[in-house]
Enzyme design. Structure first.
Site, PDB file in Angstrom:
ATOM      1  N   HIS A   1       0.839  -1.202   0.000  1.00 36.65           N
ATOM      2  CA  HIS A   1       0.000   0.000   0.000  1.00 36.65           C
ATOM      3  C   HIS A   1       0.883   1.265   0.000  1.00 36.65           C
ATOM      4  O   HIS A   1       0.603   2.228  -0.703  1.00 36.65           O
ATOM      5  CB  HIS A   1      -0.868   0.043   1.262  1.00 36.65           C
TER       6      HIS A   1
ATOM      7  N   GLY B   1      -2.556  -1.585  -7.451  1.00 36.87           N
ATOM      8  CA  GLY B   1      -1.455  -2.542  -7.516  1.00 36.87           C
ATOM      9  C   GLY B   1      -1.659  -3.600  -8.590  1.00 36.87           C
ATOM     10  O   GLY B   1      -2.765  -4.112  -8.774  1.00 36.87           O
TER      11      GLY B   1
ATOM     12  N   GLN C   1      -8.324  -6.638 -11.048  1.00 34.12           N
ATOM     13  CA  GLN C   1      -8.930  -5.411 -10.517  1.00 34.12           C
ATOM     14  C   GLN C   1      -8.368  -4.183 -11.242  1.00 34.12           C
ATOM     15  O   GLN C   1      -9.110  -3.285 -11.638  1.00 34.12           O
ATOM     16  CB  GLN C   1      -8.650  -5.324  -9.019  1.00 34.12           C
TER      17      GLN C   1
END
Ligand code: AMP
Length: 304
Positions: free
Chosen positions: A35, A146, A152
């Site tokens: 993150h 990411g 996604q």
């Protein structure tokens, strides 16, 4: 860094930054270096960085880990502040969904019913709906995702394009532990022996990459069989899927060397589900390069 919990507070805090380049890092919290690498990239490219932490019930199936998903806002607050996030947006479920939403975003089955989507009913509709809401609430110029969640990432780029968000979707490389395991909030669930065996995911993918560079395989099936064999050497690992598809369109392909391909897998260790992937293109790009935005809406001022 300001912690804000409502759209109203968000509007108040962002009102003086509308002429800045706003970078957005959406997360579900329990932050790790993966993150924080998104934040680092956002800090380099933007004037002002907003991170969201929201465990979105819409993207969890009935038998998934919504309740036990790891949470630690205090720790996240410190990590985000140290990383230089300007605004940490942590809305409640009530703030995001004051009522059962009657209008949501649907992702085409051609890209949502492969890979993880095959096993996670309406997961990507849930992700697309919450990200569309967050895009509208924050109105960033750039949003960071990411490559660890490659499906996604591809769907988010499509979302920005198809719904005309004037937002650049920026891919970020997967951050790994020293032994290769991709960082994930869910790694904390792994028992000691599972953690040891979990290295098989990245090890196998790295062998796949070397094999592709050496042109060892001619079809996706050959790669998928190789991966199946490798994963089966670890007694605690239960392969959910292995797929080799073209990327970012996520279609079946017969060729491995004339377009970018994604080799992606999901593996259970007990109840813990881990995913990992590699991107490969024969032109020498074995990953999404740092400056390669996979989709930028036309008219975006901040193309790098
Ligand atoms: P999550 O909190 O798991 O929803 O992840 C939030 C964002 O961080 C997503 O864009 C993920 O793809 C990204 N992310 C998660 N793990 C990693 C990692 N190991 N390396 C890079 N990015 C990651």
């Amino acid at each position: 860094m300001e912690l804000v919990e409502t759209v109203q507070e968000l509007n108040h805090v962002l009102r003086n930054h509308r002429n800045s380049i706003i970078g957005f890092v959406p997360t579900m919290g329990y932050l790790h270096e993966g993150h924080l690498s998104l934040v680092k990239k956002a800090k380099k490219e933007c004037d002002f960085v907003v991170m969201s932490i929201f465990v979105n019930p819409l993207q969890f199936g009935p038998n998934e880990d919504l309740e036990r998903y790891p949470r630690d806002l205090e720790r996240d607050f410190d990590l985000a502040r140290q990383a230089g996030v300007h605004v940490l947006y942590h809305p409640s479920i009530k703030e995001m969904y004051p009522n059962e939403p009657l209008v949501t975003t649907t992702v085409s089955e051609s890209i949502s019913k492969v890979l993880c989507g095959k096993y996670r009913e309406s997961h990507f509709d849930g992700v697309a709906t919450v990200v569309a809401k967050l895009f509208n609430q924050i109105k960033p110029n750039r949003a960071y995702f990411g490559q660890k969640d490659a499906q996604q990432l591809a769907i988010m780029a499509q979302l920005a394009k198809d719904l005309s968000f004037q937002i650049a979707v920026v891919p970020c490389e997967t951050v790994r532990e020293e032994d290769g395991l991709a960082l994930s909030s869910r790694n904390v669930y792994l028992l000691e022996e599972e953690r040891k065996q979990a290295v098989i995911l990245s090890q196998t993918l790295s062998e796949v990459k070397s094999g592709l560079i050496a042109r060892k395989w001619q079809t996706p099936d050959e790669i998928n069989n190789f991966v199946r064999d490798r994963i089966s050497t670890k007694p605690l690992a239960k392969l959910q899927y292995i797929e080799t598809l073209s990327y970012p369109d996520l279609q079946s392909t017969t060729s491995l060397y004339d377009k970018q391909i994604l080799v992606a897998l999901a593996v259970f260790f007990g109840k813990t589900r881990l995913i990992d992937n590699i991107l490969f293109s024969a032109e020498g790009e074995s990953h999404v390069s740092n400056n390669d935005e996979i989709q930028i809406t036309s008219g975006n001022r901040y193309r790098s």
